[in-house]
Scaffold this active site. Structure first.
Site, PDB file in Angstrom:
ATOM      1  CE  LYS A   9       6.696  -4.334  -2.216  1.00 35.91           C
ATOM      2  NZ  LYS A   9       6.113  -4.223  -0.857  1.00 35.91           N
ATOM      3  CE1 TYR A  49      10.144  -0.978   0.658  1.00 33.59           C
ATOM      4  CE2 TYR A  49      11.101  -3.119   0.231  1.00 33.59           C
ATOM      5  CZ  TYR A  49      10.068  -2.228   0.082  1.00 33.59           C
ATOM      6  OH  TYR A  49       8.945  -2.574  -0.629  1.00 33.59           O
ATOM      7  CG  PHE A  57       8.365  -4.927   8.810  1.00 34.40           C
ATOM      8  CD1 PHE A  57       8.765  -4.309   7.632  1.00 34.40           C
ATOM      9  CD2 PHE A  57       7.604  -4.204   9.718  1.00 34.40           C
ATOM     10  CE1 PHE A  57       8.405  -3.001   7.345  1.00 34.40           C
ATOM     11  CE2 PHE A  57       7.245  -2.877   9.445  1.00 34.40           C
ATOM     12  CZ  PHE A  57       7.654  -2.279   8.252  1.00 34.40           C
ATOM     13  NE  ARG A  85       2.366   5.713  -1.487  1.00 33.78           N
ATOM     14  CZ  ARG A  85       2.998   4.978  -0.570  1.00 33.78           C
ATOM     15  NH1 ARG A  85       3.928   4.103  -0.933  1.00 33.78           N
ATOM     16  NH2 ARG A  85       2.712   5.102   0.709  1.00 33.78           N
ATOM     17  CB  THR A  91       0.943  -0.338   3.593  1.00 36.96           C
ATOM     18  OG1 THR A  91       1.339   0.996   3.267  1.00 36.96           O
ATOM     19  CG2 THR A  91       2.170  -1.203   3.760  1.00 36.96           C
ATOM     20  NE  ARG A 102       0.807  -2.538  -1.759  1.00 42.09           N
ATOM     21  CZ  ARG A 102       1.511  -1.517  -1.271  1.00 42.09           C
ATOM     22  NH1 ARG A 102       0.892  -0.519  -0.648  1.00 42.09           N
ATOM     23  NH2 ARG A 102       2.824  -1.483  -1.395  1.00 42.09           N
ATOM     24  CG  ASN A 112       2.597  -4.939   0.070  1.00 44.18           C
ATOM     25  OD1 ASN A 112       3.635  -5.248  -0.521  1.00 44.18           O
ATOM     26  ND2 ASN A 112       2.534  -3.919   0.907  1.00 44.18           N
ATOM     27  CG  HIS A 115       8.155   0.201  -3.921  1.00 44.73           C
ATOM     28  ND1 HIS A 115       8.176   0.743  -2.654  1.00 44.73           N
ATOM     29  CD2 HIS A 115       8.778   1.091  -4.728  1.00 44.73           C
ATOM     30  CE1 HIS A 115       8.814   1.922  -2.706  1.00 44.73           C
ATOM     31  NE2 HIS A 115       9.185   2.142  -3.948  1.00 44.73           N
ATOM     32  CD  GLU A 126      11.584   4.538  -3.785  1.00 45.65           C
ATOM     33  OE1 GLU A 126      11.424   4.323  -2.569  1.00 45.65           O
ATOM     34  OE2 GLU A 126      10.628   4.554  -4.593  1.00 45.65           O
TER      35      GLU A 126
HETATM   36  P1  GTP Z   1       6.073   0.143  -0.471  1.00 46.49           P
HETATM   37  O1  GTP Z   1       5.417   0.736  -1.686  1.00 46.49           O
HETATM   38  O2  GTP Z   1       6.521  -1.291  -0.655  1.00 46.49           O
HETATM   39  O3  GTP Z   1       7.192   1.036   0.061  1.00 46.49           O
HETATM   40  O4  GTP Z   1       4.917   0.061   0.610  1.00 46.49           O
HETATM   41  P2  GTP Z   1       4.261   1.266   1.396  1.00 46.49           P
HETATM   42  O5  GTP Z   1       4.928   2.557   1.040  1.00 46.49           O
HETATM   43  O6  GTP Z   1       2.796   1.152   1.205  1.00 46.49           O
HETATM   44  O7  GTP Z   1       4.612   0.885   2.897  1.00 46.49           O
HETATM   45  P3  GTP Z   1       5.977   1.137   3.705  1.00 46.49           P
HETATM   46  O8  GTP Z   1       6.956   1.886   2.889  1.00 46.49           O
HETATM   47  O9  GTP Z   1       5.604   1.652   5.036  1.00 46.49           O
HETATM   48  O10 GTP Z   1       6.485  -0.351   3.902  1.00 46.49           O
HETATM   49  C1  GTP Z   1       7.263  -0.998   2.922  1.00 46.49           C
HETATM   50  C2  GTP Z   1       6.866  -2.439   2.847  1.00 46.49           C
HETATM   51  O11 GTP Z   1       7.170  -3.069   4.071  1.00 46.49           O
HETATM   52  C3  GTP Z   1       5.379  -2.690   2.648  1.00 46.49           C
HETATM   53  O12 GTP Z   1       4.987  -2.653   1.304  1.00 46.49           O
HETATM   54  C4  GTP Z   1       5.215  -4.073   3.214  1.00 46.49           C
HETATM   55  O13 GTP Z   1       5.586  -5.054   2.248  1.00 46.49           O
HETATM   56  C5  GTP Z   1       6.227  -4.082   4.331  1.00 46.49           C
HETATM   57  N1  GTP Z   1       5.568  -3.792   5.604  1.00 46.49           N
HETATM   58  C6  GTP Z   1       5.083  -2.610   6.027  1.00 46.49           C
HETATM   59  N2  GTP Z   1       4.539  -2.724   7.240  1.00 46.49           N
HETATM   60  C7  GTP Z   1       4.694  -4.032   7.573  1.00 46.49           C
HETATM   61  C8  GTP Z   1       4.335  -4.785   8.713  1.00 46.49           C
HETATM   62  O14 GTP Z   1       3.751  -4.289   9.678  1.00 46.49           O
HETATM   63  N3  GTP Z   1       4.675  -6.120   8.683  1.00 46.49           N
HETATM   64  C9  GTP Z   1       5.314  -6.689   7.638  1.00 46.49           C
HETATM   65  N4  GTP Z   1       5.610  -7.997   7.682  1.00 46.49           N
HETATM   66  N5  GTP Z   1       5.649  -6.013   6.553  1.00 46.49           N
HETATM   67  C10 GTP Z   1       5.347  -4.694   6.524  1.00 46.49           C
HETATM   68 MG    MG Z   2       6.990   2.827   1.060  1.00 46.09          MG
END
Ligand code: GTP
Ligand code: MG
Length: 151
Positions: A9, A49, A57, A85, A91, A102, A112, A115, A126
């Site tokens: 990112k 997303y 968010f 992952r 996350t 991370r 973080n 992705h 994707e």
């Molecule tokens: P990705 O690999 O980026 O998809 O992350 P993930 O699969 O571990 O988490 P998820 O798909 O649930 O969320 C996508 C992204 O949204 C995360 O990587 C974070 O950057 C953001 N995100 C998730 N939960 C929160 C939250 O509670 N607050 C905020 N500000 N951002 C969040």
């Molecule tokens: Mg995700």
């Protein structure tokens, strides 16, 4: 062979973490089959997303993803979706184990740095969203016989 979509990112790119992140996947034994660096539009970020569109968010997340260059990759290997992952970590970097990307390199959930696709269907979608089929390179790496063994 299984493939997954991994993206560094804008925070990871700006912090100079591209080579560190590539190294972790490469040293594990996974194979890089596509890369590009691109600033996604906000509409594109929303597509990426889309399954989070009801989350509070979502708008900020899409603004952030489109705020600068994203380093997009496709990695190939046995179990790469699930293990990718694991390499990435939880996350929320406060909950990511040390030793994960991370866990070692990020502090807050909104920044973080990376992705990774969360399953086979998402990986397929994707990869298709970010890359044209001809941008994916199929090749045999010399390391494969050492990573997987041959008979
Ligand atoms: P990705 O690999 O980026 O998809 O992350 P993930 O699969 O571990 O988490 P998820 O798909 O649930 O969320 C996508 C992204 O949204 C995360 O990587 C974070 O950057 C953001 N995100 C998730 N939960 C929160 C939250 O509670 N607050 C905020 N500000 N951002 C969040
Ligand atoms: Mg995700």
């Amino acid at each position: 062979m299984e493939r997954t979509f991994i993206a560094i990112k804008p925070d990871g790119v700006q912090r100079g973490l591209i080579s560190e992140i590539i190294s972790r996947f490469e040293q594990k034994g996974f194979k890089l089959v596509a890369i590009k660096i691109v600033v996604p539009s906000k509409d594109f970020a929303k597509k990426h997303y889309h399954d989070l569109k009801e989350r509070p968010f979502f708008n900020g997340l899409c603004d952030f993803l489109s705020s600068g260059p994203v380093f997009a990759m496709v990695w190939e290997g046995e179990g790469v979706i699930k293990y990718g992952r694991k390499l990435i970590g939880a996350t929320d970097p406060q909950k990511s184990e040390p030793g994960t990307i991370r866990g070692d390199l990020a502090v807050v959930v909104g920044r973080n740095i990376i992705h990774g696709s969360d399953g086979p269907e998402t990986a397929k979608d994707e990869i298709g969203l970010w890359f044209k089929p001809e941008e994916l390179v199929s090749y045999t790496s010399n390391a494969e016989k050492w990573v997987y063994g041959v008979n």
